[in-house]
Design an enzyme around this catalytic site. Structure first.
Site, PDB file in Angstrom:
ATOM      1  N   CYS A 131       0.834  -1.209   0.000  1.00  0.00           N
ATOM      2  CA  CYS A 131       0.000   0.000   0.000  1.00  0.00           C
ATOM      3  C   CYS A 131       0.867   1.256   0.000  1.00  0.00           C
ATOM      4  O   CYS A 131       1.380   1.664   1.041  1.00  0.00           O
ATOM      5  CB  CYS A 131      -0.918  -0.036   1.224  1.00  0.00           C
ATOM      6  SG  CYS A 131      -1.949   1.429   1.403  1.00  0.00           S
ATOM      7  N   CYS A 134      -0.418   4.122   2.096  1.00  0.00           N
ATOM      8  CA  CYS A 134      -0.150   3.941   3.532  1.00  0.00           C
ATOM      9  C   CYS A 134       1.313   4.220   3.860  1.00  0.00           C
ATOM     10  O   CYS A 134       1.621   4.852   4.862  1.00  0.00           O
ATOM     11  CB  CYS A 134      -0.468   2.511   3.958  1.00  0.00           C
ATOM     12  SG  CYS A 134      -2.054   1.905   3.382  1.00  0.00           S
ATOM     13  N   ASP A 135       2.228   3.728   3.045  1.00  0.00           N
ATOM     14  CA  ASP A 135       3.640   3.692   3.445  1.00  0.00           C
ATOM     15  C   ASP A 135       4.566   4.559   2.598  1.00  0.00           C
ATOM     16  O   ASP A 135       5.749   4.690   2.914  1.00  0.00           O
ATOM     17  CB  ASP A 135       4.150   2.229   3.383  1.00  0.00           C
ATOM     18  CG  ASP A 135       3.382   1.334   4.349  1.00  0.00           C
ATOM     19  OD1 ASP A 135       2.905   1.852   5.371  1.00  0.00           O
ATOM     20  OD2 ASP A 135       3.253   0.131   4.077  1.00  0.00           O
TER      21      ASP A 135
HETATM   22  C1  LIG Z   1       0.887  -3.814   5.682  1.00  0.00           C
HETATM   23  C2  LIG Z   1      -0.358  -2.970   5.554  1.00  0.00           C
HETATM   24  C3  LIG Z   1      -0.295  -1.654   5.949  1.00  0.00           C
HETATM   25  C4  LIG Z   1      -1.417  -0.854   5.863  1.00  0.00           C
HETATM   26  N1  LIG Z   1      -1.337   0.431   6.299  1.00  0.00           N
HETATM   27  C5  LIG Z   1      -2.434   1.206   6.265  1.00  0.00           C
HETATM   28  C6  LIG Z   1      -2.380   2.549   6.747  1.00  0.00           C
HETATM   29  O1  LIG Z   1      -1.329   3.049   7.162  1.00  0.00           O
HETATM   30  N2  LIG Z   1      -3.530   3.269   6.705  1.00  0.00           N
HETATM   31  C7  LIG Z   1      -4.706   2.773   6.215  1.00  0.00           C
HETATM   32  O2  LIG Z   1      -5.720   3.466   6.231  1.00  0.00           O
HETATM   33  N3  LIG Z   1      -4.780   1.508   5.739  1.00  0.00           N
HETATM   34  C8  LIG Z   1      -3.682   0.721   5.750  1.00  0.00           C
HETATM   35  N4  LIG Z   1      -3.737  -0.549   5.252  1.00  0.00           N
HETATM   36  C9  LIG Z   1      -5.019  -1.019   4.676  1.00  0.00           C
HETATM   37  C10 LIG Z   1      -5.978  -1.396   5.824  1.00  0.00           C
HETATM   38  O3  LIG Z   1      -5.321  -2.291   6.684  1.00  0.00           O
HETATM   39  C11 LIG Z   1      -7.248  -2.021   5.266  1.00  0.00           C
HETATM   40  O4  LIG Z   1      -7.866  -1.140   4.358  1.00  0.00           O
HETATM   41  C12 LIG Z   1      -8.235  -2.311   6.405  1.00  0.00           C
HETATM   42  O5  LIG Z   1      -7.632  -3.116   7.392  1.00  0.00           O
HETATM   43  C13 LIG Z   1      -9.488  -3.003   5.892  1.00  0.00           C
HETATM   44  O6  LIG Z   1     -10.295  -3.266   6.996  1.00  0.00           O
HETATM   45  P1  LIG Z   1     -11.398  -4.405   6.987  1.00  0.00           P
HETATM   46  O7  LIG Z   1     -12.025  -4.359   8.330  1.00  0.00           O
HETATM   47  O8  LIG Z   1     -12.263  -4.274   5.798  1.00  0.00           O
HETATM   48  O9  LIG Z   1     -10.620  -5.778   6.763  1.00  0.00           O
HETATM   49  P2  LIG Z   1      -9.337  -6.425   7.448  1.00  0.00           P
HETATM   50  O10 LIG Z   1      -8.550  -5.446   8.211  1.00  0.00           O
HETATM   51  O11 LIG Z   1      -8.675  -7.176   6.349  1.00  0.00           O
HETATM   52  O12 LIG Z   1      -9.960  -7.465   8.489  1.00  0.00           O
HETATM   53  C14 LIG Z   1     -10.587  -8.630   8.045  1.00  0.00           C
HETATM   54  C15 LIG Z   1     -11.015  -9.424   9.253  1.00  0.00           C
HETATM   55  O13 LIG Z   1     -11.830 -10.498   8.820  1.00  0.00           O
HETATM   56  C16 LIG Z   1     -11.449 -11.667   9.500  1.00  0.00           C
HETATM   57  N5  LIG Z   1     -11.860 -12.845   8.735  1.00  0.00           N
HETATM   58  C17 LIG Z   1     -11.517 -13.213   7.474  1.00  0.00           C
HETATM   59  N6  LIG Z   1     -12.086 -14.402   7.173  1.00  0.00           N
HETATM   60  C18 LIG Z   1     -12.802 -14.782   8.276  1.00  0.00           C
HETATM   61  C19 LIG Z   1     -13.607 -15.915   8.601  1.00  0.00           C
HETATM   62  N7  LIG Z   1     -13.800 -16.929   7.757  1.00  0.00           N
HETATM   63  N8  LIG Z   1     -14.182 -15.961   9.833  1.00  0.00           N
HETATM   64  C20 LIG Z   1     -14.023 -14.949  10.717  1.00  0.00           C
HETATM   65  N9  LIG Z   1     -13.286 -13.859  10.456  1.00  0.00           N
HETATM   66  C21 LIG Z   1     -12.682 -13.793   9.263  1.00  0.00           C
HETATM   67  C22 LIG Z   1      -9.939 -11.533   9.659  1.00  0.00           C
HETATM   68  O14 LIG Z   1      -9.450 -12.408  10.685  1.00  0.00           O
HETATM   69  C23 LIG Z   1      -9.851 -10.058  10.048  1.00  0.00           C
HETATM   70  O15 LIG Z   1     -10.070  -9.901  11.419  1.00  0.00           O
HETATM   71  C24 LIG Z   1      -2.635  -1.381   5.332  1.00  0.00           C
HETATM   72  C25 LIG Z   1      -2.694  -2.718   4.923  1.00  0.00           C
HETATM   73  C26 LIG Z   1      -1.570  -3.513   5.031  1.00  0.00           C
HETATM   74  C27 LIG Z   1      -1.640  -4.959   4.594  1.00  0.00           C
END
Ligand SMILES: Cc1cc2nc3c(=O)[nH]c(=O)nc-3n(C[C@H](O)[C@H](O)[C@H](O)COP(=O)(O)OP(=O)(O)OC[C@H]3O[C@@H](n4cnc5c(N)ncnc54)[C@H](O)[C@@H]3O)c2cc1C
Length: 306
Positions: A131, A134-135
């Site tokens: 990302c 992000c970084d």
């Molecule tokens: C290395 C990295 C750095 C990042 N840095 C930033 C940043 O600085 N700023 C920013 O805004 N965004 C950043 N992002 C992006 C950000 O992390 C995502 O946009 C955000 O986390 C998405 O949130 P979400 O809740 O949709 O999903 P996720 O954070 O992906 O969470 C998904 C959840 O679903 C759960 N899950 C999946 N399958 C199942 C299942 N079968 N049963 C139960 N639970 C399940 C997982 O365990 C997890 O808890 C970064 C991403 C990465 C990878």
């Protein structure tokens, strides 16, 4: 029968939990194995509003969890294994039990596709990123490499030119998949150099992080070490929707289709976060759509005899 079951413990799931809990719906959050979601994998967050000094990803997610729990959200560290959507009584099976719920919020996120090369895992979050938004700012006046040939690789590369002194774009083919306009912008940019027909063989580094990227030209097998301090992998994301195949509508890439109010194609089932967003993929947008999904679940319960 639960009022709301939330699948996923990232920013979208925890925000949905906070709103559902404050609406007195005692939500159950099934977090899966990545407790805190993708942000728990990263060390520093500089773009989540309200934290001018920046904070650790794990710290931010812990705070979100505590805030939701304070109002009565119940966290269950269980993985969902199957679902059956039946408006009125949705069934959710996990590795530890079964739940029935009036409404479901899906927030299972997406997973960045990775290269599967030595060093990638070791330096993930310490020079290897998926990302640039992000970084990117951590690479002011430093050299970085991007892998990929589609629109997102061009976007990442162009965004990185704002900070980095040099950007290599490594692409395994000799032509790009990206749209013409994005190609032109990237090809003409003085800071960007393309390495065609090439792949990453290894990410090199030491305790402090990445120090280089080993690149191999496919036709000649010639190997070069780039002195890049960051490697941005932009070869796509896979939404975590295998569970829901055939159970609700998804787009051609597998992202859950929602209307503008986070309703899926099944009544009483809502989705928020990266599982339904292949454009922004940010913590704050995930939190925003998680909030909307919970508010719509609350309305659905009120309208359907809560
Ligand atoms: C290395 C990295 C750095 C990042 N840095 C930033 C940043 O600085 N700023 C920013 O805004 N965004 C950043 N992002 C992006 C950000 O992390 C995502 O946009 C955000 O986390 C998405 O949130 P979400 O809740 O949709 O999903 P996720 O954070 O992906 O969470 C998904 C959840 O679903 C759960 N899950 C999946 N399958 C199942 C299942 N079968 N049963 C139960 N639970 C399940 C997982 O365990 C997890 O808890 C970064 C991403 C990465 C990878």
């Amino acid at each position: 029968m639960e009022q709301v079951v939330i699948i996923g413990g990232g920013p979208a799931g925890y925000t949905a939990a906070l709103y559902a809990a404050r609406a007195n719906l005692s939500p159950v959050v099934l977090t899966g194995s990545t407790i805190g979601g993708q942000l728990s994998l990263t060390s520093e967050i500089e773009n989540f509003p309200g934290f001018p000094e920046s904070l650790g990803g794990m710290d931010l997610m812990d705070r979100m969890r505590q805030q939701a729990e304070r109002f009565g959200a119940v966290m269950k560290y269980e993985e969902v294994t199957s679902v059956d959507f039946d408006p009125g009584a949705h069934r959710i099976r996990t590795d530890q039990g079964e739940y029935t719920a009036k409404t479901v919020v899906i927030s299972t996120g997406s997973s960045p596709r990775l290269l599967d090369v030595p060093g990638e895992d070791t330096f993930f979050g310490r020079g290897v990123s998926t990302c640039a938004t992000c970084d990117g700012a951590f690479y002011r006046d430093r050299k970085v490499a991007v892998v990929g040939g589609g629109d997102s690789a061009m976007e990442e590369g162009l965004f990185l030119t704002r900070f980095a002194s040099q950007v290599w774009i490594i692409h395994r083919r000799h032509e790009l998949r990206a749209s013409r306009i994005m190609q032109e912008r990237a090809l003409e940019h003085p800071k960007i150099t393309f390495l065609w027909g090439s792949v990453v063989d290894e990410v090199l580094g030491e305790a402090a992080g990445v120090t280089g990227v080993r690149v191999r030209e496919l036709e000649t097998d010639r190997v070069d070490d780039l002195d890049a301090e960051g490697l941005f992998i932009a070869i796509g994301h896979t939404p975590n929707t295998a569970l829901f195949e055939g159970k609700l509508d998804v787009d051609e890439q597998g992202y859950i289709l929602t209307d503008r109010r986070q309703h899926t194609s099944v009544p009483g089932v809502f989705a928020g976060g990266d599982v339904q967003d292949h454009v922004y993929r940010q913590a704050v947008t995930a939190a925003g759509t998680g909030c909307a999904a919970a508010m719509e679940a609350e309305k659905y319960i009120a309208e359907n005899g809560g």
